[in-house]
Design an enzyme around this catalytic site. Structure first.
Site, PDB file in Angstrom:
ATOM      1  CG  ASP A  18      -2.164   0.830   1.015  1.00  0.00           C
ATOM      2  OD1 ASP A  18      -2.479   1.482   0.011  1.00  0.00           O
ATOM      3  OD2 ASP A  18      -2.907   1.280   1.960  1.00  0.00           O
ATOM      4  CG  ASN A  20       2.176   1.362  -5.154  1.00  0.00           C
ATOM      5  OD1 ASN A  20       2.958   1.372  -4.399  1.00  0.00           O
ATOM      6  ND2 ASN A  20       1.439   0.635  -5.901  1.00  0.00           N
ATOM      7  NE  ARG A  31      -4.420   7.029  -6.895  1.00  0.00           N
ATOM      8  CZ  ARG A  31      -4.313   6.720  -5.752  1.00  0.00           C
ATOM      9  NH1 ARG A  31      -3.912   7.657  -4.888  1.00  0.00           N
ATOM     10  NH2 ARG A  31      -4.224   5.321  -5.343  1.00  0.00           N
ATOM     11  CG  HIS A  35      -0.270   2.336  -9.278  1.00  0.00           C
ATOM     12  ND1 HIS A  35      -0.677   1.989  -7.925  1.00  0.00           N
ATOM     13  CD2 HIS A  35      -1.430   3.053  -9.527  1.00  0.00           C
ATOM     14  CE1 HIS A  35      -1.704   2.331  -7.561  1.00  0.00           C
ATOM     15  NE2 HIS A  35      -2.198   2.988  -8.577  1.00  0.00           N
ATOM     16  CD  GLU A  65     -13.246  -4.555  -1.242  1.00  0.00           C
ATOM     17  OE1 GLU A  65     -12.371  -4.993  -1.399  1.00  0.00           O
ATOM     18  OE2 GLU A  65     -14.475  -5.424  -0.847  1.00  0.00           O
ATOM     19  CG  ASN A  66      -8.033  -1.829  -5.173  1.00  0.00           C
ATOM     20  OD1 ASN A  66      -6.974  -2.598  -4.725  1.00  0.00           O
ATOM     21  ND2 ASN A  66      -8.258  -0.842  -4.209  1.00  0.00           N
ATOM     22  NE  ARG A  69      -7.687   2.303  -5.381  1.00  0.00           N
ATOM     23  CZ  ARG A  69      -6.277   2.309  -4.946  1.00  0.00           C
ATOM     24  NH1 ARG A  69      -5.430   2.527  -5.520  1.00  0.00           N
ATOM     25  NH2 ARG A  69      -6.360   1.912  -3.729  1.00  0.00           N
ATOM     26  NE  ARG A 186      -2.889  -1.525   4.628  1.00  0.00           N
ATOM     27  CZ  ARG A 186      -4.203  -1.629   4.072  1.00  0.00           C
ATOM     28  NH1 ARG A 186      -4.910  -2.330   4.892  1.00  0.00           N
ATOM     29  NH2 ARG A 186      -4.760  -0.672   2.918  1.00  0.00           N
ATOM     30  NE  ARG A 192      -7.805   1.116   5.536  1.00  0.00           N
ATOM     31  CZ  ARG A 192      -7.664   2.165   5.658  1.00  0.00           C
ATOM     32  NH1 ARG A 192      -7.661   2.877   6.822  1.00  0.00           N
ATOM     33  NH2 ARG A 192      -7.147   2.972   4.729  1.00  0.00           N
ATOM     34  CB  ILE A 193      -7.330  -6.781   7.565  1.00  0.00           C
ATOM     35  CG1 ILE A 193      -6.396  -7.003   8.909  1.00  0.00           C
ATOM     36  CG2 ILE A 193      -7.328  -7.910   6.885  1.00  0.00           C
ATOM     37  CD1 ILE A 193      -5.276  -7.338   8.817  1.00  0.00           C
TER      38      ILE A 193
HETATM   39  C1  IPE Z   1      -5.377  -2.549  -0.130  1.00  0.00           C
HETATM   40  O1  IPE Z   1      -5.264  -1.309  -0.088  1.00  0.00           O
HETATM   41  C2  IPE Z   1      -5.436  -3.294  -1.321  1.00  0.00           C
HETATM   42  C3  IPE Z   1      -4.229  -3.613  -2.012  1.00  0.00           C
HETATM   43  C4  IPE Z   1      -3.135  -3.469  -1.687  1.00  0.00           C
HETATM   44  C5  IPE Z   1      -4.201  -4.190  -3.359  1.00  0.00           C
HETATM   45  P1  IPE Z   1      -6.165  -0.285  -0.451  1.00  0.00           P
HETATM   46  O2  IPE Z   1      -5.595   1.044  -0.753  1.00  0.00           O
HETATM   47  O3  IPE Z   1      -7.171  -0.452  -1.576  1.00  0.00           O
HETATM   48  O4  IPE Z   1      -7.014  -0.292   0.982  1.00  0.00           O
HETATM   49  P2  IPE Z   1      -7.824   0.987   1.658  1.00  0.00           P
HETATM   50  O5  IPE Z   1      -8.971   1.389   0.764  1.00  0.00           O
HETATM   51  O6  IPE Z   1      -6.975   2.126   2.293  1.00  0.00           O
HETATM   52  O7  IPE Z   1      -8.246   0.181   2.926  1.00  0.00           O
HETATM   53  C1  IPE Z   2      -1.689   0.251  -3.389  1.00  0.00           C
HETATM   54  O1  IPE Z   2      -1.338   1.657  -3.295  1.00  0.00           O
HETATM   55  C2  IPE Z   2      -1.930  -0.354  -4.598  1.00  0.00           C
HETATM   56  C3  IPE Z   2      -3.412  -0.501  -5.006  1.00  0.00           C
HETATM   57  C4  IPE Z   2      -4.253  -0.784  -4.154  1.00  0.00           C
HETATM   58  C5  IPE Z   2      -3.622  -1.168  -6.299  1.00  0.00           C
HETATM   59  P1  IPE Z   2      -2.471   2.752  -3.304  1.00  0.00           P
HETATM   60  O2  IPE Z   2      -3.043   2.997  -4.755  1.00  0.00           O
HETATM   61  O3  IPE Z   2      -3.675   2.254  -2.495  1.00  0.00           O
HETATM   62  O4  IPE Z   2      -1.865   4.076  -2.677  1.00  0.00           O
HETATM   63  P2  IPE Z   2      -2.596   4.826  -1.824  1.00  0.00           P
HETATM   64  O5  IPE Z   2      -3.153   4.031  -0.583  1.00  0.00           O
HETATM   65  O6  IPE Z   2      -3.542   5.504  -2.237  1.00  0.00           O
HETATM   66  O7  IPE Z   2      -1.498   5.747  -1.343  1.00  0.00           O
HETATM   67 MG    MG Z   3      -4.145   2.652  -0.377  1.00  0.00          MG
END
Ligand code: IPE
Ligand code: IPE
Ligand code: MG
Length: 246
Positions: A18, A20, A31, A35, A65-66, A69, A186, A192-193
Site C-alpha cells: 500500500d 503507491n 498516481r 504504481h 473494492e479497487n 477507483r 502492510r 487495517r486488513i
Molecule cells: C488494499 O489497499 C488493497 C491492495 C493493496 C491491493 P487499499 O488502498 O485498497 O486499501 P484501503 O482502501 O486503504 O483500505
Molecule cells: C496500493 O497503493 C496499490 C493498490 C491498491 C492497487 P494505493 O494505490 O492504494 O496507494 P494509496 O493508498 O492511495 O497511497
Molecule cells: Mg491504498
C-alpha cells in the site's frame, strides 16, 4: 543488514502493498507513476523472498473494492499488471518460482486472464517459491462463494453438514492447498486488513510500517523479518508450555 536465523524464516509471507498513490502525490507525480515504482519494488521483494527461503509469498495487488477507483487508474493498473507478468515470467523460470492467482478471475479482462494462464502454465513445474497474486480479491467474497460451493456439494450429496471441519471449509477457499500466512506486512502506515485473507490470518503475526510501498527496501524487508523472528507464537498456549516442547 539484520542477521536472520535461517530456521525461523516465515513459510508463508503475505504483503498488503500500500501507499503507491501517496508516494506519487508527495512528489507531485501522477498516481500511476507510484504504481510503476511499486512494480519495481515487487520485482525486488519477490527475488529477496525466494532468496531468504520463503516458500509461499502472497501479494495483495488489486482488491475487489479497487474496481471502485477511477476507470483510468483501473485501466492503467491492468496494463501494468499485464506488462509485469509478461516481463517477469522469464525471471520466474530462472528463479524456479511458481505462479498462482487468487481472487475473482471472472472480473478480470480476457487478455489479463490469458496472460495469467500462460504464466501459470509455464511455471507450473517449478519447485521453488510459490508466488500468489491476489487479483480482484476480497476475503468476504471468497468466504461467501466458498459457503455457496459447500452448500451445493451438500445438496448434491457429496458431503454431510457434519463433515464441514475447519480443514474442509478451508479447502473450499481460493487458498485451498496453501498453508496459512505466518507473517503479514502492510506498508504505508494503514493499520487495517482491508478485506484480505480474513480466515487465513487467524494466527498470523502482523507487521505495519509507515514506509510507502515504492520506498520499501531490502533493508526494511530484512528488518521486518528480524522482527518476526523475535516473536513468540503461542497459538493460545502458555510460554512455559512452548518452551517445554523445545
Ligand atoms: C488494499 O489497499 C488493497 C491492495 C493493496 C491491493 P487499499 O488502498 O485498497 O486499501 P484501503 O482502501 O486503504 O483500505
Ligand atoms: C496500493 O497503493 C496499490 C493498490 C491498491 C492497487 P494505493 O494505490 O492504494 O496507494 P494509496 O493508498 O492511495 O497511497
Ligand atoms: Mg491504498
Amino acid at each position: 543488514m539484520e542477521q536472520l536465523d535461517p530456521a525461523k524464516i516465515p513459510n508463508h509471507l503475505a504483503i498488503i502493498m500500500d501507499g503507491n498513490g501517496r508516494w506519487a502525490q508527495q512528489r507531485m507525480l501522477k498516481r500511476i507513476v507510484g504504481h510503476q515504482r511499486g512494480a519495481e519494488t515487487v520485482k525486488m521483494i519477490v527475488e529477496q523472498a525466494s532468496l531468504v527461503g520463503i516458500k509461499y509469498l502472497t501479494l495483495f495487488a488489486f482488491s475487489s473494492e479497487n474496481w471502485l477507483r477511477p476507470a483510468m487508474e483501473v485501466r492503467a493498473l491492468m496494463t501494468l499488471l499485464k506488462k509485469y507478468i509478461r516481463q517477469e515470467t522469464a525471471r520466474m523460470m530462472r528463479k524456479n518460482i511458481r505462479y498462482n492467482v487468487i481472487g475473482n478471475r471472472s472480473d478480470l479482462p480476457d487478455d489479463i486472464n490469458q496472460t495469467l494462464d500462460e504464466a501459470i502454465r509455464k511455471t507450473a513445474g517449478n519447485s521453488g517459491m510459490m508466488l500468489t497474486m491476489a487479483l480482484s480479491y476480497g476475503s468476504r467474497q471468497e468466504l461467501s462463494l466458498a459457503a455457496a460451493r459447500l452448500a451445493r456439494d451438500v445438496m448434491a450429496g457429496k458431503l454431510l453438514p457434519d463433515d464441514i471441519s475447519i480443514d474442509v471449509f478451508g479447502s473450499y477457499l481460493d487458498t485451498g492447498g496453501l498453508p496459512d500466512p505466518d507473517f503479514l506486512i502492510r506498508t504505508s502506515g494503514e493499520m487495517r486488513i482491508s478485506n484480505f485473507l480474513l480466515w487465513q490470518l487467524a494466527y498470523t503475526e502482523l507487521y505495519f510500517t509507515d514506509t510507502n510501498w515504492p520506498d520499501f527496501t531490502i533493508d526494511e524487508f530484512h528488518k521486518a523479518l528480524a522482527d518476526f523472528q523475535a516473536r513468540e507464537r503461542r497459538f493460545g498456549m502458555t510460554s512455559a508450555q512452548l518452551n517445554r516442547r523445545n
